[in-house]
Design an enzyme around this catalytic site. Sequence first.
Site, mmCIF file in Angstrom:
data_model
loop_
_atom_site.group_PDB
_atom_site.id
_atom_site.type_symbol
_atom_site.label_atom_id
_atom_site.label_comp_id
_atom_site.label_asym_id
_atom_site.label_seq_id
_atom_site.Cartn_x
_atom_site.Cartn_y
_atom_site.Cartn_z
ATOM 1 N N HIS A 1 35.122 43.021 30.057
ATOM 2 C CA HIS A 1 35.194 41.998 31.660
ATOM 3 C C HIS A 1 36.383 41.460 31.325
ATOM 4 C CE1 HIS A 1 34.548 39.288 34.244
ATOM 5 N NE2 HIS A 1 34.147 38.311 33.992
ATOM 6 N N CYS B 1 37.062 42.374 38.562
ATOM 7 C CA CYS B 1 37.783 41.329 38.110
ATOM 8 C C CYS B 1 39.058 40.976 36.773
ATOM 9 C CB CYS B 1 36.760 41.248 36.510
ATOM 10 S SG CYS B 1 37.175 42.677 35.762
#
Length: 360
Positions: free
Chosen positions: A129, A18
């Site tokens: 994230h 990510c």
Amino acid sequence: MADSESKIYHERQRLQFCLLHCLNNLFQDKDAFTKESLNSIAEKLETNDPNKETWTPLSFVLKPHHNTITGNYDVNVMITALEGKGKSVVWHDKRIGASSIDLDDADTLMGIVLNVPVKRYGGLWRSRHWVVVRKINGVWYNLDSDLVVPQLFRDDDEVRGFLDQNLSLDVIGLIWNLPYNANQLPLASNYRVVITHWSDLNGMFSHVTNYPLDFDVYPQVSSKVSAIYKATGTKRFNANTRPVTPGKQSSVKGPYYKNPGCTTSCGLRLPRKTECTAARLIKDLSCKFVMGLRLVVMRKKKKKRSPPLKKASSSGISQPSVISVVNDNNHRSAAIEDCIQFINSSSSFTRSNSTCGSKS
């Protein structure tokens, strides 16, 4: 509007990369960073780290600043990568709110990076994230790699609402196009900011020495940056606390009541570094094996001690209690008969002795 969105570069999520997607979406260039370049940065940070940890069997995969298989790059890699592109990172204080961010400063503010909590697999997997928000062609977009397409914000108020909604749990960093100038610092009471770009720190805040602020400043040195953000995973800094330093964990609980120094990643919960040793791993596995072995032995003993099951009667209903009662009654009656016979025999014996004595 559809034509403008089609020209926006947007990478989708893959494994735990990510941060790679976040940086490429920020620069709007698929070749801005690659897996190899981020791995090289992470390895250099490990090499220049003065506080190297002891080698463990997991060191082949679980590196201090990344995972060799899935990615999982930490904040040190992000800071070093952005500094290599001439950018600087400033952590935003969540107590101030998003209203203090000048979203119209396109010449200085390049984008906003967030480290948000996510839930996967029906809430069974909680992780962190990386998300980036950037202004493109005068319009702000959410370039989250988990989204199918970029999410458009209608105005600045919607952007601030999105940031304020996530400020309670997120770590927000402002990406600046130029080295952050001390004259541009947003002066506010109790403002705590982490600056990782300047190397000259002596006279940086000389003009604000009398101002009642609380600044934490760190230089642009890879080894020191590595020492400041010394933890594995994507989120190693909590907006409520100072960065986690080696050998000293903050007592303030972070999101989900976890210690900010815990190794929570963008898609995987890894053990802390203090737990990630070969001796501790072997000890934990041996304890679990012994516990399982004891459980199996106890179950076998219980099976041996338990009486055999009684056969069911022809009617299909077992009668164990009746059988046991009948057996007990038979034993009792037999014992009573033996006692009576013994008493009778002893009484007859005494009588015979008495008769014999009288005759003599």
